[in-house]
Design a protein around this motif. Structure first.
Motif, PDB file in Angstrom:
ATOM      1  N   CYS A 160       1.652 -10.782  -5.974  1.00  0.00           N
ATOM      2  CA  CYS A 160       2.561 -11.899  -5.744  1.00  0.00           C
ATOM      3  C   CYS A 160       3.962 -11.313  -5.524  1.00  0.00           C
ATOM      4  O   CYS A 160       4.255 -10.206  -6.002  1.00  0.00           O
ATOM      5  N   PRO A 161       4.835 -11.996  -4.773  1.00  0.00           N
ATOM      6  CA  PRO A 161       6.155 -11.428  -4.454  1.00  0.00           C
ATOM      7  C   PRO A 161       6.956 -10.937  -5.654  1.00  0.00           C
ATOM      8  O   PRO A 161       7.527  -9.837  -5.588  1.00  0.00           O
ATOM      9  N   PRO A 162       7.026 -11.689  -6.778  1.00  0.00           N
ATOM     10  CA  PRO A 162       7.797 -11.155  -7.909  1.00  0.00           C
ATOM     11  C   PRO A 162       7.253  -9.820  -8.418  1.00  0.00           C
ATOM     12  O   PRO A 162       8.005  -8.906  -8.741  1.00  0.00           O
ATOM     13  N   CYS A 163       5.923  -9.715  -8.453  1.00  0.00           N
ATOM     14  CA  CYS A 163       5.311  -8.482  -8.936  1.00  0.00           C
ATOM     15  C   CYS A 163       5.460  -7.335  -7.942  1.00  0.00           C
ATOM     16  O   CYS A 163       5.485  -6.166  -8.327  1.00  0.00           O
ATOM     17  N   ALA A 164       5.555  -7.662  -6.656  1.00  0.00           N
ATOM     18  CA  ALA A 164       5.721  -6.621  -5.642  1.00  0.00           C
ATOM     19  C   ALA A 164       7.008  -5.847  -5.875  1.00  0.00           C
ATOM     20  O   ALA A 164       7.031  -4.612  -5.797  1.00  0.00           O
ATOM     21  N   LEU A 165       8.084  -6.550  -6.167  1.00  0.00           N
ATOM     22  CA  LEU A 165       9.365  -5.886  -6.421  1.00  0.00           C
ATOM     23  C   LEU A 165       9.290  -5.017  -7.665  1.00  0.00           C
ATOM     24  O   LEU A 165       9.841  -3.912  -7.711  1.00  0.00           O
ATOM     25  N   VAL A 212       4.249   0.759   2.144  1.00  0.00           N
ATOM     26  CA  VAL A 212       4.317  -0.168   3.276  1.00  0.00           C
ATOM     27  C   VAL A 212       3.743  -1.483   2.781  1.00  0.00           C
ATOM     28  O   VAL A 212       2.931  -1.512   1.845  1.00  0.00           O
ATOM     29  N   ALA A 213       4.159  -2.589   3.398  1.00  0.00           N
ATOM     30  CA  ALA A 213       3.705  -3.897   2.947  1.00  0.00           C
ATOM     31  C   ALA A 213       3.440  -4.800   4.142  1.00  0.00           C
ATOM     32  O   ALA A 213       3.997  -4.607   5.231  1.00  0.00           O
ATOM     33  N   ALA A 214       2.595  -5.779   3.927  1.00  0.00           N
ATOM     34  CA  ALA A 214       2.284  -6.728   4.996  1.00  0.00           C
ATOM     35  C   ALA A 214       1.779  -8.037   4.402  1.00  0.00           C
ATOM     36  O   ALA A 214       1.123  -8.053   3.350  1.00  0.00           O
ATOM     37  N   TRP A 215       2.109  -9.125   5.099  1.00  0.00           N
ATOM     38  CA  TRP A 215       1.454 -10.395   4.848  1.00  0.00           C
ATOM     39  C   TRP A 215       0.123 -10.344   5.589  1.00  0.00           C
ATOM     40  O   TRP A 215       0.077  -9.918   6.745  1.00  0.00           O
ATOM     41  N   VAL A 216      -0.928 -10.768   4.933  1.00  0.00           N
ATOM     42  CA  VAL A 216      -2.263 -10.702   5.526  1.00  0.00           C
ATOM     43  C   VAL A 216      -2.883 -12.092   5.547  1.00  0.00           C
ATOM     44  O   VAL A 216      -3.000 -12.747   4.504  1.00  0.00           O
ATOM     45  N   GLU A 217      -3.263 -12.524   6.725  1.00  0.00           N
ATOM     46  CA  GLU A 217      -3.844 -13.863   6.868  1.00  0.00           C
ATOM     47  C   GLU A 217      -5.310 -13.917   6.466  1.00  0.00           C
ATOM     48  O   GLU A 217      -5.784 -14.920   5.934  1.00  0.00           O
ATOM     49  N   ARG A 218      -6.050 -12.821   6.729  1.00  0.00           N
ATOM     50  CA  ARG A 218      -7.494 -12.831   6.458  1.00  0.00           C
ATOM     51  C   ARG A 218      -7.921 -11.517   5.799  1.00  0.00           C
ATOM     52  O   ARG A 218      -8.304 -10.566   6.496  1.00  0.00           O
ATOM     53  N   PRO A 219      -7.902 -11.456   4.479  1.00  0.00           N
ATOM     54  CA  PRO A 219      -8.465 -10.287   3.793  1.00  0.00           C
ATOM     55  C   PRO A 219      -9.989 -10.459   3.750  1.00  0.00           C
ATOM     56  O   PRO A 219     -10.500 -11.334   3.049  1.00  0.00           O
ATOM     57  N   VAL A 220     -10.700  -9.646   4.508  1.00  0.00           N
ATOM     58  CA  VAL A 220     -12.141  -9.811   4.679  1.00  0.00           C
ATOM     59  C   VAL A 220     -12.904  -8.794   3.834  1.00  0.00           C
ATOM     60  O   VAL A 220     -12.605  -7.598   3.868  1.00  0.00           O
ATOM     61  N   SER A 221     -13.893  -9.274   3.090  1.00  0.00           N
ATOM     62  CA  SER A 221     -14.738  -8.378   2.309  1.00  0.00           C
ATOM     63  C   SER A 221     -15.501  -7.469   3.262  1.00  0.00           C
ATOM     64  O   SER A 221     -16.263  -7.936   4.117  1.00  0.00           O
ATOM     65  N   ALA A 244       3.881  -7.036   9.244  1.00  0.00           N
ATOM     66  CA  ALA A 244       4.662  -6.116   8.417  1.00  0.00           C
ATOM     67  C   ALA A 244       5.824  -6.838   7.754  1.00  0.00           C
ATOM     68  O   ALA A 244       6.421  -7.763   8.325  1.00  0.00           O
ATOM     69  N   VAL A 245       6.140  -6.430   6.547  1.00  0.00           N
ATOM     70  CA  VAL A 245       7.240  -7.033   5.798  1.00  0.00           C
ATOM     71  C   VAL A 245       7.920  -5.957   4.958  1.00  0.00           C
ATOM     72  O   VAL A 245       7.285  -5.000   4.517  1.00  0.00           O
ATOM     73  N   ASP A 246       9.220  -6.113   4.780  1.00  0.00           N
ATOM     74  CA  ASP A 246       9.987  -5.251   3.882  1.00  0.00           C
ATOM     75  C   ASP A 246      10.007  -5.924   2.516  1.00  0.00           C
ATOM     76  O   ASP A 246      10.467  -7.060   2.395  1.00  0.00           O
ATOM     77  N   LEU A 304       0.827  -1.201   0.000  1.00  0.00           N
ATOM     78  CA  LEU A 304       0.000   0.000   0.000  1.00  0.00           C
ATOM     79  C   LEU A 304       0.864   1.255   0.000  1.00  0.00           C
ATOM     80  O   LEU A 304       2.031   1.221   0.400  1.00  0.00           O
ATOM     81  N   LYS A 305       0.279   2.342  -0.429  1.00  0.00           N
ATOM     82  CA  LYS A 305       0.980   3.623  -0.390  1.00  0.00           C
ATOM     83  C   LYS A 305       1.270   3.991   1.058  1.00  0.00           C
ATOM     84  O   LYS A 305       0.435   3.833   1.943  1.00  0.00           O
ATOM     85  N   ASP A 306       2.471   4.492   1.302  1.00  0.00           N
ATOM     86  CA  ASP A 306       2.895   4.856   2.656  1.00  0.00           C
ATOM     87  C   ASP A 306       2.164   6.123   3.106  1.00  0.00           C
ATOM     88  O   ASP A 306       2.221   7.158   2.448  1.00  0.00           O
ATOM     89  N   VAL A 307       1.467   6.002   4.239  1.00  0.00           N
ATOM     90  CA  VAL A 307       0.799   7.169   4.813  1.00  0.00           C
ATOM     91  C   VAL A 307       1.392   7.501   6.178  1.00  0.00           C
ATOM     92  O   VAL A 307       0.759   8.151   7.008  1.00  0.00           O
TER      93      VAL A 307
END
Length: 208
Positions: A112-117, A130-139, A187-189, A93-96
């Protein structure tokens, strides 16, 4: 070219917004079943002509964004991120000025990780991110144009508003984006994902 990007030929056909026949909410004068999602939300109409004309950065195509969110497709290559890792999805996401928070609302689809870079290198919108691994993306709901029940015109001063599925105002919104609530965020770099990018991106999803 990012899967969710809109193209110059993907125009918005003229559509007259009217009071829904139920008297509760808005609809189209010539509404069809394809104008609403499974939750009954009215969506903006937009032509589908992916790849035709000029790419409109950073404009997002409404239907492809909705499809990417609902099916957890990479917003860049269109691949199924659940096939790559069913336990967690990567969101950039854009850093705020703060990390991705628990319950963060976003209209961004996963990557996907390759596209993130690739995205953080070439997309000006994500140079600061900013980036993060997300376990539950909820609608959670939708983002769109809120209409005044009395005038059936867009509410003055309002641009795009986010409205949850449990909000009565949902009936008066013309949706342009699907909104997620990100739960279980770690959070992830993005630069630390290099080890996961030894393979190229999966096959791109069919055009839509």
């Amino acid at each position: 070219m990012p899967y969710v990007t809109a193209w110059s030929t993907e125009t918005h056909p003229a559509a007259t917004v009217v009071l829904h026949r139920s008297g509760q909410g808005i609809g189209y004068a010539d509404e069809t079943p394809y104008d609403r999602d499974s939750d009954g939300v009215l969506w903006i109409r937009q032509a589908i002509a992916q790849g035709a004309g000029k790419a409109l950065f950073p404009t997002v195509h409404a239907l492809r964004q909705r499809r990417a969110i609902s099916r957890m497709l990479c917003q860049v290559c269109g691949a199924d991120t659940l096939e790559q890792d069913p336990e967690r999805q990567l969101f950039v996401l854009k850093d705020v000025g703060r990390p991705v928070g628990e319950g963060e609302l976003t209209t961004a689809a996963p990557v996907c990780p390759p596209c993130a870079l690739i995205a953080v290198t070439h997309c000006p919108h994500l140079r600061e991110h900013v980036a993060a691994w997300v376990e539950r993306p909820v609608s959670w709901g939708v983002a769109g144009v809120l209409y005044d029940p009395r005038t059936l015109l867009p509410v003055p001063g309002e641009d795009i508003v986010q409205v949850g599925y449990d909000d009565p105002a949902l009936r008066w919104v013309l949706a342009t984006r699907h909104v997620l609530s990100l739960q279980g965020c770690i959070a992830v770099d993005v630069n630390d994902l290099a080890a996961l990018t030894t393979k190229s991106c999966p096959a791109q999803a069919p055009p839509l």
